[in-house]
Motif scaffolding. Structure first.
Motif, PDB file in Angstrom:
ATOM      1  N   ASN A   3       0.832  -1.211   0.000  1.00  0.00           N
ATOM      2  CA  ASN A   3       0.000   0.000   0.000  1.00  0.00           C
ATOM      3  C   ASN A   3       0.867   1.261   0.000  1.00  0.00           C
ATOM      4  O   ASN A   3       0.812   2.093   0.896  1.00  0.00           O
ATOM      5  N   LEU A   4       1.723   1.371  -0.994  1.00  0.00           N
ATOM      6  CA  LEU A   4       2.580   2.539  -1.167  1.00  0.00           C
ATOM      7  C   LEU A   4       2.386   3.096  -2.565  1.00  0.00           C
ATOM      8  O   LEU A   4       2.152   2.344  -3.518  1.00  0.00           O
ATOM      9  N   LYS A   5       2.495   4.376  -2.702  1.00  0.00           N
ATOM     10  CA  LYS A   5       2.314   4.991  -4.014  1.00  0.00           C
ATOM     11  C   LYS A   5       3.542   4.770  -4.886  1.00  0.00           C
ATOM     12  O   LYS A   5       4.666   5.114  -4.519  1.00  0.00           O
ATOM     13  N   ASN A   6       3.347   4.155  -6.022  1.00  0.00           N
ATOM     14  CA  ASN A   6       4.417   3.983  -6.995  1.00  0.00           C
ATOM     15  C   ASN A   6       3.970   4.436  -8.388  1.00  0.00           C
ATOM     16  O   ASN A   6       4.713   4.264  -9.351  1.00  0.00           O
ATOM     17  N   PHE A   7       2.738   4.991  -8.463  1.00  0.00           N
ATOM     18  CA  PHE A   7       2.189   5.597  -9.674  1.00  0.00           C
ATOM     19  C   PHE A   7       2.046   4.621 -10.835  1.00  0.00           C
ATOM     20  O   PHE A   7       1.696   5.027 -11.927  1.00  0.00           O
ATOM     21  N   ILE A   8       2.344   3.316 -10.611  1.00  0.00           N
ATOM     22  CA  ILE A   8       2.145   2.362 -11.707  1.00  0.00           C
ATOM     23  C   ILE A   8       0.716   1.852 -11.718  1.00  0.00           C
ATOM     24  O   ILE A   8       0.242   1.321 -12.716  1.00  0.00           O
ATOM     25  N   GLU A   9       0.029   2.026 -10.583  1.00  0.00           N
ATOM     26  CA  GLU A   9      -1.363   1.564 -10.557  1.00  0.00           C
ATOM     27  C   GLU A   9      -2.274   2.446 -11.388  1.00  0.00           C
ATOM     28  O   GLU A   9      -3.393   2.056 -11.723  1.00  0.00           O
ATOM     29  N   GLU A  10      -1.778   3.629 -11.754  1.00  0.00           N
ATOM     30  CA  GLU A  10      -2.583   4.501 -12.598  1.00  0.00           C
ATOM     31  C   GLU A  10      -2.513   4.125 -14.068  1.00  0.00           C
ATOM     32  O   GLU A  10      -3.330   4.586 -14.855  1.00  0.00           O
ATOM     33  N   SER A  11      -1.548   3.303 -14.411  1.00  0.00           N
ATOM     34  CA  SER A  11      -1.391   2.887 -15.815  1.00  0.00           C
ATOM     35  C   SER A  11      -2.301   1.707 -16.112  1.00  0.00           C
ATOM     36  O   SER A  11      -2.530   0.828 -15.268  1.00  0.00           O
ATOM     37  N   ASP A  12      -2.833   1.688 -17.353  1.00  0.00           N
ATOM     38  CA  ASP A  12      -3.688   0.571 -17.755  1.00  0.00           C
ATOM     39  C   ASP A  12      -2.894  -0.717 -17.973  1.00  0.00           C
ATOM     40  O   ASP A  12      -3.449  -1.814 -17.893  1.00  0.00           O
ATOM     41  N   LEU A  13      -1.584  -0.614 -18.255  1.00  0.00           N
ATOM     42  CA  LEU A  13      -0.726  -1.781 -18.498  1.00  0.00           C
ATOM     43  C   LEU A  13       0.110  -2.160 -17.277  1.00  0.00           C
ATOM     44  O   LEU A  13       1.026  -2.984 -17.378  1.00  0.00           O
ATOM     45  N   GLY A  14      -0.180  -1.540 -16.138  1.00  0.00           N
ATOM     46  CA  GLY A  14       0.627  -1.818 -14.938  1.00  0.00           C
ATOM     47  C   GLY A  14       0.513  -3.266 -14.475  1.00  0.00           C
ATOM     48  O   GLY A  14       1.510  -3.940 -14.207  1.00  0.00           O
ATOM     49  N   PHE A  15      -0.732  -3.745 -14.367  1.00  0.00           N
ATOM     50  CA  PHE A  15      -0.924  -5.128 -13.912  1.00  0.00           C
ATOM     51  C   PHE A  15      -0.278  -6.128 -14.862  1.00  0.00           C
ATOM     52  O   PHE A  15       0.420  -7.070 -14.441  1.00  0.00           O
TER      53      PHE A  15
END
Length: 374
Positions: free
Chosen positions: A263-275
């Motif tokens: 549960n830390l901000k890494n800004f990759i969760e905002e990307s559609d291709l992150g997962f």
């Protein structure tokens, strides 16, 4: 059947020594003792005193092997009931017939005991060829101990007969009837008793050889079983290592997934291709770790006489063997010097022999013929 006798009475009546009865009474080792007027025998289940006109069987009844002794007494009675035919060709005197009855009983007992011991051993060995079982191995251990004890017993009987055959004075002293009649033989005149003992010595030696071969088969089977169990153990260890490598790869991929799952901000969760990216990278990293582990495991599995450094620098063993080493020279320097000598010989060969291009210096014709001339 005369009853019980005291040792002092036997010593006084038959001209023996106390140590003679001690070897017969208390010793477990086989003995054939030749005395001036008697032959004392202690072989397996028989303790016999032979004179020129009588045979005394000690402790014939009441022992654990009374049946075999009863058969011996019956056979002895039949042999001694015959008339003295020692003057006829091939005939034996009274004491030699009694000695032959003793040897027949001993060898027959050895053969019967060997058949009783060898049968279960052969059956267990045959079963172990098809299936290796713990119960069969335990039975093989028990039978091998019995067979080893029997082999030692047969070997001692053979050695006892062999000791008598090597003593010419004892062989001559075994003609008790002639000594009682006042006849004395020369030291080398003992053909009849020597042939008698040699025939039964061969029988005992054959039993010893056969039992020894069977013991060797047991030892070989045990070694083969150990090798098979070691191979199975190595296979299980290899399988465990493969599972460990796979677990390490999965854990490596899960480590990356765990980093991004916090549960830390890494800004990759905002990307559609992150997962998709993290998942792909986790699978790739796990596959790389597993592949690297399998490659290392495969290298460890390879067994070589040269080792890792020897595989890279061993070269041609014929070249190294042909060059004598210099003081303080290492193997790599010796190999380099051998190659330089080989190239120099090839250069001389090209100068002496025209059209030498394309010829292989390693061919037998060049090495044995033209190159030697060069």
């Amino acid at each position: 059947m005369d009853g019980e006798f005291k040792k002092t009475e036997l010593i006084a009546k038959y001209g023996l020594l106390p140590r003679d009865l001690r070897k017969i009474d208390s010793s477990l080792l086989p003995h054939i003792l030749v005395r001036p007027t008697a032959i004392l025998i202690n072989l397996l289940h028989l303790r016999v005193l032979i004179k020129h006109d009588r045979v005394l069987v000690l402790d014939a009844y009441g022992t654990t092997d009374s049946y075999t002794q009863s058969v011996f007494v019956y056979d002895l009675t039949g042999k001694l009931a015959q008339k003295d035919n020692s003057r006829q060709p091939g005939g034996l005197s009274y004491e030699l017939r009694a000695l032959e009855a003793v040897l027949i009983s001993v060898t027959t007992g050895l053969e019967a005991e060997f058949e009783g011991v060898s049968g279960p051993v052969v059956r267990v060995l045959r079963e172990l060829e098809e299936d290796i079982d713990r119960d069969k191995l335990r039975h093989l251990l028990v039978y091998s101990k019995k067979l080893g004890t029997f082999e030692q017993k047969a070997r001692l009987v053979r050695d006892a007969i062999d000791d008598i055959l090597e003593a010419d004075d004892d062989l001559v002293s075994m003609y008790l009837t002639e000594k009682a009649q006042g006849k004395f033989r020369e030291e080398n005149d003992h053909t009849e008793v020597e042939m008698l003992l040699e025939s039964y010595h061969k029988v005992c030696d054959e039993i010893v050889q056969v039992s020894g071969n069977l013991v060797s088969n047991i030892r070989n089977t045990e070694e083969i079983v150990k090798a098979i169990l070691d191979a199975n153990r190595n296979s299980l260890m290899l399988l465990d290592l493969k599972f460990s490598i796979g677990t390490l790869g999965i854990g490596s991929g899960a480590f990356i997934a765990g980093l991004y799952g916090m549960n830390l901000k890494n800004f990759i969760e905002e990307s559609d291709l992150g997962f998709l990216g993290v998942t792909s990278w986790s699978f790739i990293f796990a596959a790389v770790v597993c592949a690297y582990g399998m490659i290392k495991l495969r290298k460890v599995q390879r067994v070589s006489m040269w080792g890792e450094q020897g595989k890279r620098n061993r070269g041609n063993w014929r070249d190294v063997a042909a060059m004598p080493p210099l003081p303080g020279e290492s193997r790599e320097e010796r190999l380099k010097r051998s190659r330089e000598a080989k190239h120099q010989a090839w250069s001389v060969y090209k100068q002496r022999i025209p059209n030498a291009e394309g010829t292989n210096i390693s061919s037998p014709v060049v090495r044995r013929g033209k190159l030697d001339e060069a």
